[in-house]
Design an enzyme around this catalytic site. Structure first.
Site, PDB file in Angstrom:
ATOM      1  N   CYS A  63      39.540  38.187  77.405  1.00 21.22           N
ATOM      2  CA  CYS A  63      38.883  37.474  76.324  1.00 21.22           C
ATOM      3  C   CYS A  63      39.596  36.177  75.982  1.00 21.22           C
ATOM      4  CB  CYS A  63      38.835  38.296  75.034  1.00 21.22           C
ATOM      5  SG  CYS A  63      38.637  40.021  75.303  1.00 21.22           S
TER       6      CYS A  63
ATOM      7  N   SER B  34      35.715  53.169  75.844  1.00 21.76           N
ATOM      8  CA  SER B  34      35.015  52.212  76.696  1.00 21.76           C
ATOM      9  C   SER B  34      34.815  52.818  78.069  1.00 21.76           C
ATOM     10  CB  SER B  34      35.843  50.943  76.794  1.00 21.76           C
ATOM     11  OG  SER B  34      35.258  50.075  77.711  1.00 21.76           O
TER      12      SER B  34
ATOM     13  N   GLN C 184      41.888  51.622  76.131  1.00 21.83           N
ATOM     14  CA  GLN C 184      42.847  51.651  77.237  1.00 21.83           C
ATOM     15  C   GLN C 184      43.561  52.981  77.357  1.00 21.83           C
ATOM     16  OE1 GLN C 184      43.307  49.302  79.411  1.00 21.83           O
ATOM     17  NE2 GLN C 184      42.180  47.622  78.470  1.00 21.83           N
TER      18      GLN C 184
ATOM     19  N   ALA D 211      33.141  49.468  73.882  1.00 19.90           N
ATOM     20  CA  ALA D 211      34.142  49.592  72.833  1.00 19.90           C
ATOM     21  C   ALA D 211      33.993  48.495  71.792  1.00 19.90           C
ATOM     22  CB  ALA D 211      35.548  49.548  73.432  1.00 19.90           C
TER      23      ALA D 211
END
Lengths: 485, 85
Positions: free
Chosen positions: A409, A283, A263, A155
């Site tokens: 992240c 993703s 998501q 993604a």
């Protein structure tokens, strides 16, 4: 010029966080930008432990100092041979691969190893047909045409392609891009790069419930806006944006709509025609598929043009050159088709488990706040703030449960998550937030275990907290005048 | 449902549950057991013989899948989970 310190409980040690300047504690000087683990016997003398309530407990408002801290509070260590594995409750960071996905991928890792772009032999043909089947499976999940799906490495690459590609293609006439403050780091960083290239970017604020204000969104669209990027479901707080309404606004104003649906895909029903979405990032490893693969949906009617990021042999409609990794693409396709079949079943189960978790925790613990809107959300992402408890210390106490205090992240830095800051969470609550991820493989036993551990550890940490003591005595913390020593 | 088909379905169900119990991973094992049980329960009232046959074939393929994945899980076994009893 004495320093204000914040004392954290870590269960075993007392930690103190610097603000911006140096501090003298117990006769020893600590320099700024440093977190030290101080054991009670060593530097932090017992007489300091007593008058804790007189010390000011506000962290430096500039988060910069904290974010450049290299050391982490939770020490990494490998599991011993006989040490039991923690249970996994971090489904937003990544998901385990479904056994059915692995089963679909293995033949292409073992025997059918041809390059799908080889046109001259059976290896190439069978690999290509597998890739095209996977493409169709991905397209079916989102209601698109297979020709509109581009395989990427994830993604992040899809987001980069979409944002930079569209903005740069239309840059002669259109120099404005809109996004929100709660987007994923890759979207925000791509926009930052565009800003340095001379584009003007608007970062829309979100309301306190995490949902973007539609009137503000519509008002920010200018005649030279080329792209609007809003993520469908936020990875930190689980909030679902009103994509149909946003799509309606964008279509009426002639602005391309990109959504990071990493998501959302496979978890809530998505249809790119209903949502009027022009670009969508998918993703693989968020929907029980393999890591290292993703997809970008690029609308063909009306055509969205992109400037390709990766140049080469012209694969994937020239938009993303490079050999398509057949096993990974097959895995992504299988994951999408399984998600389509299991969506209803998974949704019911995840909602039931999430309710169970939240009910258990909030019935036993007071002062627990759920971040993000209560209704417009994906049930499987529960972000709770436990007041008067520090998030990192709670995570350390819950070492049998794999949890996160924010997105993967940003969890390396000790700055509170920017998403929580964007929804207006108080600094202390932002530091005390934990994200519980529930997914297809979560069991009732795991949820019960997590809830019990959470309740025990939060109660224990609160017992140790001087702030909690004060609150129990009925003191209003906001009314305290903290003195500076 | 004809008696022969019924007994075939029941034996398929039992075999799938037996194989699913062999997953070394706690999460995969509990998921397989739960999913197989719920799938058979949901389709229990199905009458159309063609649909039943299609599902039986699918079930047999899934049974083979479970066997393969159990072997792979055993080859790469790891420590047990905290909640595993």
């Amino acid at each position: 010029m004495k320093q204000r310190v914040k004392l954290f409980q870590t269960g075993e040690h007392w930690c103190c966080v610097r603000g911006q300047r140096a501090v003298v504690i117990g006769g020893q000087r600590f320099s700024a930008r440093d977190i030290q683990m101080l054991s009670p016997g060593r530097t932090l003398s017992s007489r300091l432990l007593r008058p804790i309530s007189r010390l000011h407990l506000r962290l430096g408002s500039d988060g910069r100092a904290a974010s450049s801290l290299p050391k982490e509070l939770i020490k990494r260590h490998e599991l011993e041979i006989d040490e039991l594995r923690p249970l996994y409750m971090d489904f937003q960071a990544t998901t385990p691969m479904d056994p059915r996905v692995l089963d679909a991928m293995l033949p292409y890792q073992v025997n059918y190893y041809g390059n799908p772009h080889s046109k001259t032999h059976a290896f190439g043909w069978e690999s290509e047909s597998a890739m095209e089947t996977a493409r169709r499976q991905v397209a079916d999940l989102i209601g698109a045409d297979p020709r509109e799906i581009i395989f990427t490495s994830g993604a992040t690459e899809s987001n980069n392609m979409a944002i930079k590609g569209v903005a740069r293609f239309y840059k002669t006439k259109k120099r404005h891009v809109i996004t929100t403050q709660t987007e994923h780091k890759c979207v925000l960083d791509s926009c930052r790069i565009l800003a340095s290239e001379g584009f003007s970017i608007t970062y829309l604020p979100v309301q306190a419930n995490g949902i973007v204000d539609l009137e503000l969104l519509e008002a920010s669209i200018r005649p030279d806006t080329s792209l609007l990027s809003v993520m469908t479901i936020n990875n930190e707080i689980g909030v679902k944006q009103p994509m149909k309404e946003i799509g309606q606004i964008c279509r009426s104003k002639g602005v391309f709509l990109h959504t990071d649906a990493a998501q959302a895909v496979g978890k809530i029903p998505i249809n790119v025609t209903d949502m009027k979405v022009d670009l969508m990032s998918i993703s693989g490893h968020k929907i029980y598929g393999p890591k290292g693969v993703g997809a970008l949906y690029v609308r063909r009617r009306p055509r969205v043009r992109l400037e390709p990021l990766q140049s080469g042999g012209g694969q994937e409609r020239g938009l993303r050159s490079g050999t398509v990794p057949t096993p990974l693409a097959v895995g992504l396709g299988a994951a999408c088709s399984i998600a389509q079949q299991e969506m209803e079943y998974d949704h019911q189960r995840v909602s039931m488990l999430a309710n169970r978790l939240v009910q258990k925790i909030t019935s036993e613990l007071p002062d627990v706040i759920m971040n993000g809107d209560a209704e417009q959300r994906y049930a499987g992402c529960v972000n709770l703030s436990f007041a008067y408890v520090e998030g990192e210390s709670l995570l350390m106490a819950l070492k049998d449960v794999a949890l996160s205090s924010g997105s993967a992240c940003t969890s390396a830095s000790l700055e509170p998550s920017y998403v929580l800051r964007a929804i207006g969470t108080d600094e202390d609550l932002a530091h005390s937030s934990i994200r519980f991820g529930i997914g297809r493989f979560t069991t009732e036993a795991e949820v019960d275990y997590t809830a019990e551990k959470c309740i025990t550890q939060v109660s224990r940490l609160r017992e140790m907290s001087p702030l909690w003591e004060m609150v129990q005595e009925g003191i209003d913390l906001k009314s305290i005048k903290w003195t500076q020593h | 449902m004809a008696a022969a088909v019924r007994s075939q379905v029941i034996s398929l169900y039992r075999m799938m549950l037996t194989e699913s119990k062999k997953f070394p991973s706690y999460n995969y094992r509990t998921y397989a057991l739960r999913r197989v049980r719920d799938a058979f329960r949901a389709n229990g009232a199905l009458e159309d013989p063609r649909a039943v046959e299609r599902l039986v074939v699918e079930g047999q393929q899934t049974l083979a899948l479970i066997k393969r994945q159990v072997s792979i899980g055993r080859m790469y076994a790891t420590q047990k989970s905290v909640v595993d009893d």
